[in-house]
Design a protein around this motif. Sequence first.
Motif, PDB file in Angstrom:
ATOM      1  N   GLN A   1      43.017  22.302 -11.382  1.00 56.86           N
ATOM      2  CA  GLN A   1      41.662  22.758 -11.086  1.00 56.86           C
ATOM      3  C   GLN A   1      40.685  21.573 -11.080  1.00 56.86           C
ATOM      4  O   GLN A   1      40.824  20.643 -11.880  1.00 56.86           O
ATOM      5  CB  GLN A   1      41.184  23.761 -12.149  1.00 56.86           C
ATOM      6  CG  GLN A   1      42.008  25.025 -12.240  1.00 56.86           C
ATOM      7  CD  GLN A   1      41.827  25.935 -11.047  1.00 56.86           C
ATOM      8  OE1 GLN A   1      40.729  26.082 -10.522  1.00 56.86           O
ATOM      9  NE2 GLN A   1      42.913  26.540 -10.612  1.00 56.86           N
TER      10      GLN A   1
ATOM     11  N   GLY B   1      43.181  20.563 -19.194  1.00 55.75           N
ATOM     12  CA  GLY B   1      42.958  21.864 -18.577  1.00 55.75           C
ATOM     13  C   GLY B   1      42.646  21.817 -17.102  1.00 55.75           C
ATOM     14  O   GLY B   1      42.385  22.859 -16.502  1.00 55.75           O
ATOM     15  N   ASN B   2      42.688  20.627 -16.492  1.00 56.16           N
ATOM     16  CA  ASN B   2      42.535  20.532 -15.040  1.00 56.16           C
ATOM     17  C   ASN B   2      43.790  20.041 -14.335  1.00 56.16           C
ATOM     18  O   ASN B   2      43.949  20.259 -13.141  1.00 56.16           O
ATOM     19  CB  ASN B   2      41.350  19.637 -14.679  1.00 56.16           C
ATOM     20  CG  ASN B   2      40.033  20.382 -14.765  1.00 56.16           C
ATOM     21  OD1 ASN B   2      39.969  21.511 -15.238  1.00 56.16           O
ATOM     22  ND2 ASN B   2      38.970  19.755 -14.299  1.00 56.16           N
TER      23      ASN B   2
ATOM     24  N   SER C   1      45.469  24.304 -26.652  1.00 56.05           N
ATOM     25  CA  SER C   1      44.078  24.409 -26.211  1.00 56.05           C
ATOM     26  C   SER C   1      43.525  25.691 -26.807  1.00 56.05           C
ATOM     27  O   SER C   1      44.085  26.777 -26.600  1.00 56.05           O
ATOM     28  CB  SER C   1      43.983  24.480 -24.680  1.00 56.05           C
ATOM     29  OG  SER C   1      44.319  23.256 -24.087  1.00 56.05           O
TER      30      SER C   1
ATOM     31  N   TRP D   1      48.692  24.357 -13.773  1.00 57.31           N
ATOM     32  CA  TRP D   1      47.268  24.700 -13.622  1.00 57.31           C
ATOM     33  C   TRP D   1      46.522  23.459 -13.126  1.00 57.31           C
ATOM     34  O   TRP D   1      46.343  22.489 -13.848  1.00 57.31           O
ATOM     35  CB  TRP D   1      46.732  25.175 -14.965  1.00 57.31           C
ATOM     36  CG  TRP D   1      45.312  25.677 -15.001  1.00 57.31           C
ATOM     37  CD1 TRP D   1      44.240  25.030 -15.529  1.00 57.31           C
ATOM     38  CD2 TRP D   1      44.827  26.931 -14.530  1.00 57.31           C
ATOM     39  NE1 TRP D   1      43.112  25.805 -15.412  1.00 57.31           N
ATOM     40  CE2 TRP D   1      43.435  26.989 -14.798  1.00 57.31           C
ATOM     41  CE3 TRP D   1      45.425  28.020 -13.896  1.00 57.31           C
ATOM     42  CZ2 TRP D   1      42.650  28.079 -14.465  1.00 57.31           C
ATOM     43  CZ3 TRP D   1      44.633  29.116 -13.567  1.00 57.31           C
ATOM     44  CH2 TRP D   1      43.264  29.131 -13.848  1.00 57.31           C
TER      45      TRP D   1
ATOM     46  N   ASN E   1      49.182  23.563 -24.053  1.00 52.56           N
ATOM     47  CA  ASN E   1      48.718  22.711 -22.961  1.00 52.56           C
ATOM     48  C   ASN E   1      49.440  21.367 -23.036  1.00 52.56           C
ATOM     49  O   ASN E   1      49.317  20.646 -24.021  1.00 52.56           O
ATOM     50  CB  ASN E   1      47.205  22.495 -23.051  1.00 52.56           C
ATOM     51  CG  ASN E   1      46.700  21.439 -22.076  1.00 52.56           C
ATOM     52  OD1 ASN E   1      47.383  21.072 -21.126  1.00 52.56           O
ATOM     53  ND2 ASN E   1      45.496  20.954 -22.322  1.00 52.56           N
TER      54      ASN E   1
ATOM     55  N   ASN F   1      34.096  23.128 -19.253  1.00 57.07           N
ATOM     56  CA  ASN F   1      35.183  23.615 -18.402  1.00 57.07           C
ATOM     57  C   ASN F   1      35.186  25.141 -18.408  1.00 57.07           C
ATOM     58  O   ASN F   1      36.025  25.779 -19.055  1.00 57.07           O
ATOM     59  CB  ASN F   1      36.539  23.081 -18.870  1.00 57.07           C
ATOM     60  CG  ASN F   1      37.606  23.202 -17.789  1.00 57.07           C
ATOM     61  OD1 ASN F   1      37.551  24.080 -16.935  1.00 57.07           O
ATOM     62  ND2 ASN F   1      38.579  22.309 -17.830  1.00 57.07           N
TER      63      ASN F   1
ATOM     64  N   VAL G   1      38.238  23.856 -26.338  1.00 54.88           N
ATOM     65  CA  VAL G   1      37.793  24.075 -24.959  1.00 54.88           C
ATOM     66  C   VAL G   1      36.403  24.690 -24.979  1.00 54.88           C
ATOM     67  O   VAL G   1      36.174  25.715 -25.639  1.00 54.88           O
ATOM     68  CB  VAL G   1      38.785  24.984 -24.204  1.00 54.88           C
ATOM     69  CG1 VAL G   1      38.317  25.219 -22.766  1.00 54.88           C
ATOM     70  CG2 VAL G   1      40.180  24.363 -24.228  1.00 54.88           C
TER      71      VAL G   1
ATOM     72  N   TYR H   1      38.614  27.050 -17.349  1.00 53.54           N
ATOM     73  CA  TYR H   1      39.680  26.988 -18.355  1.00 53.54           C
ATOM     74  C   TYR H   1      39.309  27.824 -19.581  1.00 53.54           C
ATOM     75  O   TYR H   1      40.154  28.548 -20.135  1.00 53.54           O
ATOM     76  CB  TYR H   1      39.913  25.534 -18.736  1.00 53.54           C
ATOM     77  CG  TYR H   1      41.181  25.259 -19.513  1.00 53.54           C
ATOM     78  CD1 TYR H   1      42.373  25.904 -19.220  1.00 53.54           C
ATOM     79  CD2 TYR H   1      41.189  24.311 -20.536  1.00 53.54           C
ATOM     80  CE1 TYR H   1      43.528  25.633 -19.921  1.00 53.54           C
ATOM     81  CE2 TYR H   1      42.345  24.013 -21.240  1.00 53.54           C
ATOM     82  CZ  TYR H   1      43.510  24.688 -20.930  1.00 53.54           C
ATOM     83  OH  TYR H   1      44.661  24.406 -21.630  1.00 53.54           O
TER      84      TYR H   1
END
Length: 622
Positions: free
Chosen positions: A427, A438-439, A471, A425, A565, A544, A539, A547
């Motif tokens: 982003q 999460g990026n 996450s 993932w 994650n 974000n 999160v 996500y």
Amino acid sequence: MKILGISAFYHDSAAALIEHGRIVAAAQEERFSRIKQDSRFPVESVKFCMMQSGFRIAELDAVVFYDKPLLKFERLLETFYVNAPKGLEQFLSFVPVWLKEKLFLKKLIRDELQVIEPSLDVKQLKLLFPEHHISHAASAFFPSPFDEAAILTIDGVGEWSTATIMHGRGNVIKPLKEMRFPHSLGLLYSAFTYFLGFKVNSGEYKLMGMAPYGNPNSMKIKEYREKIITYLLDIKDDGSIWMNQDYFKYATGLRMINEKKWKELFGFETRPVESNIEQHHCDLAYTIQQLHDEIVIKMAVTAKKMTGAKYLCLAGGSALNSVSNGKLLKKGIFENIWIQPAAGDAGGALGAALAAYHQYYGAERAIADNHHDTMQGAYIGPEFSDLDTELMARKFKAIFHHIDDFEKMIDIVTDHLNDGKVVGWHQGRMEWGPRALGNRSILGDARNKEMQKKINLKIKYREGFRPFAPSVIAEDTQSFFDLKTDSPYMLLISDVVENRRKSLPVDYYDLPLFDRLYTPRSDLQSITHLDFSARIQTVHKDTNPRYHRLISRFKEKTGYGIIVNTSFNVRGEPIVCTPEDSFSCFMATEIDTLVIGNMLFIKEEQPEWNNKDKWKRVFALD
């Protein structure tokens, strides 16, 4: 006012740029060079910061280096003088480097910046040098949501300080107490990291991950504790420590420890890298982690007494020890704690810039609204467009699906996760710090009993015991964990709530290590460690939204607003930065699905990849 901060020449080189106190950009050099913990001058990081800001170097009000090299040189010379003739080998190895580079750091910085911007008049460039632990403290306090806080910095060593207590109020940081080299909690933990077979300055988190495999009922742990506090270590009531230098060599040699003495003390030799992990290794890891927790808590109690503050800020490499952080929070000494997401030396670049802005120039602080920090979720690195990804795909003749409808995209991705597939993932802007948030992440289903084994052995190519983090959407945190605060940077450990745990067999702690690992412990097996703990990322929709929406969609389908994650990389490699980095990792591992922005790549659709064996060989070791 525009200020560039730089850290370099030890490990984790980085650059950070602020404008009027606002963080514009920050990144570690390793993400561009692809050399893990790259220590060289952060040329590419500086280029990125300037490009992201739109400024030229000539427009900067100051460039700030994260420590005082002459003071550090003084410490090295004095250490050799006091211990001579011991340490001659170390002295002869570092003197040429210092004479060539570090004693002439101003010239080196100016020369490197002029290479980046040839028209730069280096004589007009203002250079500043705060102390190492001031940079750490500034990185923790100034971006925090607190107007006043105690500040605790703990690492290996800066110039002389190895740990400090400071008091932050408004735009002022006041040093109150320090512990000095050679006595250092960070170096103590690194010594055990080395003895237990991991690489110093990068393997400490492996030691932390090994600790829960210790048998709390074992007499060995009591024995190890007694030996440590009798022969190696004296722990004072204020959290300061005294270390018996007869057992250590970092001050006078090129090794961390006196291996002969450690073997005599603990009854086994230094674990060779990549060798089997035995129960006595785990028991010793458990013991030193417990002592680390206790020392940090004692330091925090002292900081509370000295400052009377309601809140605590943490930085320095030891602040990445999420186990100690979680136990400190649970003690309730402070109402809340805040930890710099890049707590190690990389974060010193940001702290140096902020220290200059607030301390040197006297600029006032602007506290973020709604009790948030000013780190922007730590998403302050490079980002790439769909066009960048498409050009990369053409280069590799990759097959992709361009899906502009984000709801359609996450519908596909959550179905893949629910089917037990692993997703890369990629982003938006890259994260700042060592945690993927999460990026630049590899994602999986936390409920899947095989997910930990699959990601460790077939994707990360690393030790099977290594735990993974969850996450969880912030609003569901307490449905899964005994955590009553946010943990956006994955720097707090907390326990899985009782009603999600499974009963353990009576002989659980007598089982072999990997039998214990694969014993069902909760309905979130892949993120529940052996002691029912987990390293949590909460999160948040406002920092974000993509996500958060992905995990929320997963919850709509499964009832679980939580996923696995882990950082998007293989063992020994830095976290991915560019679309090409992500695609290369995707193809060289058994990741099933890759999402870069609005582009979806399915493994079975891709052309043959010829670099897989080379990838495994190059990154065989950390």
